[in-house]
Design a protein around this motif. Structure first.
Motif, mmCIF file in Angstrom:
data_model
loop_
_atom_site.group_PDB
_atom_site.id
_atom_site.type_symbol
_atom_site.label_atom_id
_atom_site.label_comp_id
_atom_site.label_asym_id
_atom_site.label_seq_id
_atom_site.Cartn_x
_atom_site.Cartn_y
_atom_site.Cartn_z
ATOM 1 N N ILE A 5 -2.092 0.322 -10.773
ATOM 2 C CA ILE A 5 -1.968 -0.979 -10.118
ATOM 3 C C ILE A 5 -0.613 -1.592 -10.474
ATOM 4 N N GLY A 6 -0.179 -1.405 -11.715
ATOM 5 C CA GLY A 6 1.157 -1.846 -12.118
ATOM 6 C C GLY A 6 2.250 -1.099 -11.368
ATOM 7 N N LEU A 7 2.027 0.187 -11.091
ATOM 8 C CA LEU A 7 2.998 0.944 -10.293
ATOM 9 C C LEU A 7 3.100 0.352 -8.890
ATOM 10 N N VAL A 8 1.951 0.002 -8.318
ATOM 11 C CA VAL A 8 1.942 -0.587 -6.978
ATOM 12 C C VAL A 8 2.682 -1.927 -6.986
ATOM 13 N N GLU A 9 2.472 -2.714 -8.030
ATOM 14 C CA GLU A 9 3.192 -3.986 -8.133
ATOM 15 C C GLU A 9 4.699 -3.746 -8.222
ATOM 16 N N ALA A 10 5.108 -2.738 -8.994
ATOM 17 C CA ALA A 10 6.530 -2.404 -9.090
ATOM 18 C C ALA A 10 7.076 -1.971 -7.732
ATOM 19 N N LEU A 11 6.310 -1.184 -7.002
ATOM 20 C CA LEU A 11 6.748 -0.746 -5.678
ATOM 21 C C LEU A 11 6.844 -1.926 -4.705
ATOM 22 N N TRP A 12 5.880 -2.847 -4.759
ATOM 23 C CA TRP A 12 5.968 -4.040 -3.913
ATOM 24 C C TRP A 12 7.203 -4.857 -4.284
ATOM 25 N N SER A 13 7.520 -4.914 -5.553
ATOM 26 C CA SER A 13 8.707 -5.641 -5.991
ATOM 27 C C SER A 13 9.961 -5.084 -5.317
ATOM 28 N N VAL A 14 10.039 -3.773 -5.216
ATOM 29 C CA VAL A 14 11.177 -3.130 -4.559
ATOM 30 C C VAL A 14 11.136 -3.411 -3.055
ATOM 31 N N ALA A 15 9.955 -3.305 -2.455
ATOM 32 C CA ALA A 15 9.833 -3.536 -1.013
ATOM 33 C C ALA A 15 10.246 -4.954 -0.631
ATOM 34 N N LEU A 16 10.004 -5.905 -1.521
ATOM 35 C CA LEU A 16 10.316 -7.307 -1.241
ATOM 36 C C LEU A 16 11.719 -7.710 -1.700
ATOM 37 N N ALA A 17 12.442 -6.818 -2.350
ATOM 38 C CA ALA A 17 13.726 -7.148 -2.979
ATOM 39 C C ALA A 17 14.777 -7.634 -2.006
ATOM 40 N N ASP A 18 14.773 -7.107 -0.797
ATOM 41 C CA ASP A 18 15.823 -7.489 0.154
ATOM 42 C C ASP A 18 15.451 -8.702 0.995
ATOM 43 N N GLY A 19 14.350 -9.352 0.629
ATOM 44 C CA GLY A 19 13.984 -10.607 1.276
ATOM 45 C C GLY A 19 13.144 -10.472 2.522
ATOM 46 N N GLY A 20 12.846 -9.265 2.925
ATOM 47 C CA GLY A 20 12.046 -9.096 4.133
ATOM 48 C C GLY A 20 11.094 -7.933 4.008
ATOM 49 N N ARG A 21 10.177 -7.879 4.951
ATOM 50 C CA ARG A 21 9.240 -6.771 5.009
ATOM 51 C C ARG A 21 9.527 -5.998 6.279
ATOM 52 N N ASP A 22 9.634 -4.723 6.143
ATOM 53 C CA ASP A 22 9.928 -3.840 7.256
ATOM 54 C C ASP A 22 8.678 -3.023 7.578
ATOM 55 N N ALA A 23 8.482 -2.687 8.838
ATOM 56 C CA ALA A 23 7.309 -1.917 9.249
ATOM 57 C C ALA A 23 7.260 -0.563 8.549
ATOM 58 N N GLU A 24 8.399 0.089 8.368
ATOM 59 C CA GLU A 24 8.419 1.395 7.687
ATOM 60 C C GLU A 24 8.037 1.254 6.212
ATOM 61 N N GLU A 25 8.546 0.212 5.563
ATOM 62 C CA GLU A 25 8.166 -0.028 4.163
ATOM 63 C C GLU A 25 6.668 -0.305 4.060
ATOM 64 N N ASP A 26 6.144 -1.113 4.967
ATOM 65 C CA ASP A 26 4.706 -1.398 4.955
ATOM 66 C C ASP A 26 3.889 -0.129 5.168
ATOM 67 N N ARG A 27 4.324 0.705 6.111
ATOM 68 C CA ARG A 27 3.613 1.961 6.384
ATOM 69 C C ARG A 27 3.608 2.862 5.148
ATOM 70 N N LEU A 28 4.763 2.985 4.527
ATOM 71 C CA LEU A 28 4.853 3.822 3.331
ATOM 72 C C LEU A 28 4.029 3.239 2.191
ATOM 73 N N MET A 29 4.043 1.927 2.040
ATOM 74 C CA MET A 29 3.230 1.298 0.987
ATOM 75 C C MET A 29 1.747 1.554 1.223
ATOM 76 N N GLY A 52 -4.989 5.882 -5.135
ATOM 77 C CA GLY A 52 -6.356 5.495 -5.423
ATOM 78 C C GLY A 52 -6.514 4.013 -5.724
ATOM 79 N N VAL A 53 -5.589 3.208 -5.256
ATOM 80 C CA VAL A 53 -5.635 1.758 -5.441
ATOM 81 C C VAL A 53 -6.189 1.167 -4.146
ATOM 82 N N THR A 54 -7.067 0.191 -4.266
ATOM 83 C CA THR A 54 -7.687 -0.398 -3.083
ATOM 84 C C THR A 54 -6.735 -1.365 -2.385
ATOM 85 N N ASP A 55 -7.032 -1.654 -1.116
ATOM 86 C CA ASP A 55 -6.233 -2.625 -0.369
ATOM 87 C C ASP A 55 -6.238 -4.004 -1.028
ATOM 88 N N PRO A 56 -7.414 -4.514 -1.476
ATOM 89 C CA PRO A 56 -7.383 -5.816 -2.155
ATOM 90 C C PRO A 56 -6.540 -5.803 -3.435
#
Length: 154
Positions: A97-121, A129-133
Motif C-alpha cells: 500500500i505504501g508502494l502504491v502511495e509512492a507511485l501515486w505521488s509520482v503520478a501527481l508530481a507534474d500537477g495533472g492526471r493523465d489517462a495513460e498514468e491512470d490506466r497504468l496505476m 493485490g491492493v484494492t481500489d479503495p
C-alpha cells in the motif's frame, strides 16, 4: 545490477527478488509510470528521487544513482507485469500500500492526471493485490503530502 535484474525479469518463473533488486524494480516502475504519458518531466524526476531517498534512506546522490539505473532498466525491461510480480513477491501486503502511495505521488508530481498514468496505476494496483479503495486512500494521502489538496477524481 541492471543486467542481472533484466535477466531475472525475463525468466519464466523467477525466484524471490533480493532487496536491492526490489528497490531497483520499484524505482523502474516509478520511471515507467512517469514516462507513460509521454512527458517525463523534471518534477517527476525530482519526485522519484525524493521518494527513493525517503523510502530507502538514501542521500541525494544515492537517490539520483538509483533513478538513473532505474531509467536504464525500465527502457530495456519487459512488461509491467514482471515488475509488479517481483514487488508483490518481495514486499508484504501492508507495505505494498505504501508502494502504491509512492507511485501515486509520482503520478501527481507534474500537477495533472493523465489517462495513460491512470490506466497504468489501475493495472499496477490490481497486480500488487491492493484494492481500489486502498488505492484511492493512498492517492488522497499522496495528494495531501504533495500539497495538491484533498481527494482527486479517478
Amino acid at each position: 545490477m541492471v543486467m542481472n535484474l533484466l535477466r531475472w525479469l525475463a525468466a519464466p518463473e523467477p525466484a524471490v527478488l533480493p532487496q536491492d533488486e526490489a528497490r531497483m524494480a520499484l524505482a523502474a516502475l516509478m520511471v515507467r509510470l512517469a514516462r507513460s504519458d509521454g512527458d517525463y518531466s523534471a518534477a517527476e524526476v525530482a519526485r522519484i528521487e525524493r521518494v527513493l531517498a525517503r523510502r530507502f534512506g538514501l542521500d541525494a546522490a544515492g537517490a539520483a544513482d538509483l533513478r538513473t539505473g532505474a531509467e536504464a532498466l525500465e527502457a530495456g525491461a519487459p512488461d509491467t507485469v514482471r515488475f509488479t510480480r517481483a514487488l508483490k513477491a518481495a514486499v508484504p501486503l501492508e507495505d505494498r500500500i505504501g508502494l502504491v502511495e509512492a507511485l501515486w505521488s509520482v503520478a501527481l508530481a507534474d500537477g495533472g492526471r493523465d489517462a495513460e498514468e491512470d490506466r497504468l496505476m489501475r493495472l499496477v494496483v490490481s497486480l500488487l493485490g491492493v484494492t481500489d479503495p486502498e488505492s484511492g486512500l493512498a492517492r488522497q494521502r499522496a495528494a495531501r503530502a504533495s500539497g495538491r489538496g484533498g481527494p482527486s477524481v479517478a
